[in-house]
Design a protein around this motif. Sequence first.
Motif, mmCIF file in Angstrom:
data_model
loop_
_atom_site.group_PDB
_atom_site.id
_atom_site.type_symbol
_atom_site.label_atom_id
_atom_site.label_comp_id
_atom_site.label_asym_id
_atom_site.label_seq_id
_atom_site.Cartn_x
_atom_site.Cartn_y
_atom_site.Cartn_z
ATOM 1 N N ILE A 72 0.858 -1.184 0.000
ATOM 2 C CA ILE A 72 0.000 0.000 0.000
ATOM 3 C C ILE A 72 0.892 1.231 0.000
ATOM 4 O O ILE A 72 1.723 1.404 0.896
ATOM 5 C CB ILE A 72 -0.922 0.014 1.240
ATOM 6 N N GLY A 73 0.739 2.076 -0.995
ATOM 7 C CA GLY A 73 1.579 3.254 -1.129
ATOM 8 C C GLY A 73 1.257 4.330 -0.104
ATOM 9 O O GLY A 73 0.190 4.339 0.513
ATOM 10 N N VAL A 169 0.429 -6.284 7.642
ATOM 11 C CA VAL A 169 -0.890 -6.414 8.254
ATOM 12 C C VAL A 169 -1.751 -7.291 7.351
ATOM 13 O O VAL A 169 -1.894 -7.012 6.162
ATOM 14 C CB VAL A 169 -1.557 -5.037 8.474
ATOM 15 N N PRO A 170 -2.281 -8.397 7.863
ATOM 16 C CA PRO A 170 -3.149 -9.232 7.034
ATOM 17 C C PRO A 170 -4.470 -8.533 6.735
ATOM 18 O O PRO A 170 -4.983 -7.778 7.572
ATOM 19 C CB PRO A 170 -3.366 -10.477 7.894
ATOM 20 N N THR A 171 -4.995 -8.776 5.542
ATOM 21 C CA THR A 171 -6.299 -8.214 5.157
ATOM 22 C C THR A 171 -7.160 -9.340 4.592
ATOM 23 O O THR A 171 -7.313 -9.463 3.379
ATOM 24 C CB THR A 171 -6.131 -7.100 4.107
ATOM 25 N N PRO A 172 -7.704 -10.196 5.452
ATOM 26 C CA PRO A 172 -8.530 -11.313 4.973
ATOM 27 C C PRO A 172 -9.628 -10.844 4.024
ATOM 28 O O PRO A 172 -10.309 -9.846 4.286
ATOM 29 C CB PRO A 172 -9.118 -11.893 6.264
ATOM 30 N N ASP A 173 -9.734 -11.550 2.905
ATOM 31 C CA ASP A 173 -10.714 -11.222 1.861
ATOM 32 C C ASP A 173 -10.490 -9.825 1.284
ATOM 33 O O ASP A 173 -11.384 -9.243 0.668
ATOM 34 C CB ASP A 173 -12.152 -11.341 2.395
ATOM 35 N N ARG A 191 6.800 1.661 4.632
ATOM 36 C CA ARG A 191 6.188 0.759 3.646
ATOM 37 C C ARG A 191 5.193 -0.144 4.356
ATOM 38 O O ARG A 191 5.415 -0.554 5.505
ATOM 39 C CB ARG A 191 7.243 -0.086 2.926
ATOM 40 N N VAL A 192 4.092 -0.465 3.678
ATOM 41 C CA VAL A 192 3.048 -1.324 4.246
ATOM 42 C C VAL A 192 2.718 -2.428 3.258
ATOM 43 O O VAL A 192 2.416 -2.158 2.089
ATOM 44 C CB VAL A 192 1.762 -0.521 4.565
ATOM 45 N N PHE A 193 2.774 -3.685 3.718
ATOM 46 C CA PHE A 193 2.409 -4.831 2.898
ATOM 47 C C PHE A 193 1.226 -5.549 3.540
ATOM 48 O O PHE A 193 1.212 -5.777 4.755
ATOM 49 C CB PHE A 193 3.578 -5.812 2.771
ATOM 50 N N THR A 194 0.245 -5.892 2.732
ATOM 51 C CA THR A 194 -0.953 -6.560 3.240
ATOM 52 C C THR A 194 -0.743 -8.069 3.262
ATOM 53 O O THR A 194 -1.378 -8.831 2.525
ATOM 54 C CB THR A 194 -2.190 -6.188 2.409
ATOM 55 N N ILE A 195 0.165 -8.495 4.115
ATOM 56 C CA ILE A 195 0.411 -9.921 4.336
ATOM 57 C C ILE A 195 0.445 -10.153 5.834
ATOM 58 O O ILE A 195 0.667 -9.231 6.622
ATOM 59 C CB ILE A 195 1.726 -10.401 3.693
ATOM 60 N N GLY A 196 0.216 -11.386 6.252
ATOM 61 C CA GLY A 196 0.212 -11.681 7.678
ATOM 62 C C GLY A 196 0.681 -13.091 7.940
ATOM 63 O O GLY A 196 1.188 -13.781 7.050
ATOM 64 N N GLY A 197 0.511 -13.534 9.174
ATOM 65 C CA GLY A 197 0.840 -14.898 9.546
ATOM 66 C C GLY A 197 2.336 -15.168 9.594
ATOM 67 O O GLY A 197 3.177 -14.274 9.500
ATOM 68 N N ALA A 198 2.668 -16.458 9.718
ATOM 69 C CA ALA A 198 4.070 -16.870 9.769
ATOM 70 C C ALA A 198 4.813 -16.481 8.504
ATOM 71 O O ALA A 198 6.017 -16.208 8.533
ATOM 72 C CB ALA A 198 4.153 -18.381 9.997
ATOM 73 N N GLN A 199 4.084 -16.418 7.361
ATOM 74 C CA GLN A 199 4.740 -16.052 6.102
ATOM 75 C C GLN A 199 5.239 -14.614 6.133
ATOM 76 O O GLN A 199 6.282 -14.299 5.554
ATOM 77 C CB GLN A 199 3.805 -16.271 4.907
ATOM 78 N N ALA A 200 4.505 -13.725 6.808
ATOM 79 C CA ALA A 200 4.950 -12.334 6.925
ATOM 80 C C ALA A 200 6.190 -12.244 7.809
ATOM 81 O O ALA A 200 7.128 -11.494 7.511
ATOM 82 C CB ALA A 200 3.824 -11.468 7.488
#
Length: 438
Positions: A72-73, A169-173, A191-200
């Motif tokens: 997200i910019g 930060v995860p963004t489910p759906d 910088r902000v990435f919309t990912i979460g969990g162990a993968q983030a």
Amino acid sequence: MSIAIRKLDSADAGFRDKLSAVLAFEASEDEAIDRAAAGILADVKARGDAAVLEYTQRFDRVQAASVAALEIGKEALQAALAGLPEARRHALQTAADRVRAYHERQKKECGSDGFLYREADGTELGQKVTPLDRVGIYVPGGKAAYPSSVLMNAIPAKVAGVQEVIMVVPTPDGVKNELVLAAAAIAGVDRVFTIGGAQAVGALAYGTATIPQVDKIVGPGNAYVAAAKRRVFGVVGIDMIAGPSEILVICDGATDPDWIAMDLFSQAEHDELAQSILLCPDADYIAKVEASINRLLDEMPRKDVIRTSLTDRGALVKVRDMEEACEIANMIAAEHLEISAQEPQQWADLIRHAGAMFLGRFSSESLGDYCAGPNHVLPTSRTARFSSPLGVYDFQKRSSVIRVSEEGAQTLGRIAAELAYGEGLQAHARSAELRLKK
């Protein structure tokens, strides 16, 4: 239906054992969760962006052509801030200003400028303090949306001088929380990435083609995030592994019982494992608080969570006096400690172990969660015995500075050589001896 909250009396036989049973919480790591987190981390380490994309699609149901598309910019963050209702934007900005002011003062008072001193022979010794280069902050998403977490994690990092703060930060759906994005804008997240969990966590710890490796990961998450943080510690730094939230209230029996009941609710509503305990020397007052709990519970939207929390892990404890309450509080070493009394400082002086202390009848713990200024990331599960709140110091590191003069080398060299020979490390000894005057 009344709450069957546990009632204890410090004068009863076996009190300490009963209290220990209330406090007992095994952060037992589910082996299945740990194995899953380990597999995800290994996959992200090996395949980078491709693995992050796959897990984001699987767990959050977000389709994207690339990890870059999940960023997200800054323009979008500013737009989220501008789009907030005026009252909410003002509250967020005011909270951020107070958090920033506190941590700027903390930086000044905690010796963040380093030091240097000179000995008589000209040898100089000191310490250089430098910020971390890059930090990752994990912010929960989905059902939970915590803009306050963004402020509390990102602002002290920026005050410390961290060059780049990367938020995941995860963004489910694909559902984004505008208040969280607005908080990122105010806090100066880069910088902000919309990912979460162990993968983030793995992406931040190891780096991918799109997401740069960080030096430290901070912020709360679910069991998978906690397991992943444990496993990447050593590759990167982490803040802490947080347990369920806790509040301990010491009250002299003169505060409005509704206030205390609601303060206990404020932690109990977090989740069923949260802990809320009252210590008070007045049995009649404890009964009034219990009555308030039962009367106010049905007004709470999260009443089922509160009921379970108070029933399973809550307690109303009758103590001999306020001195004993402080003694017990030091044993509990709670995350949040309220001292709701007429002269709170005299009791605060007896406290050695607490994540944060809230002194006086008007200092509700909720103010600390959002806008008082001190950090709300606090040690839980009795770790306040040896840990501190998140602060500017968590985003800095210290390097020792040693500049030995020629004269100093004559004294120190002989001492070092003698000790090195004693340890059987001849090269150490010779290294020091070669600098001695012939």
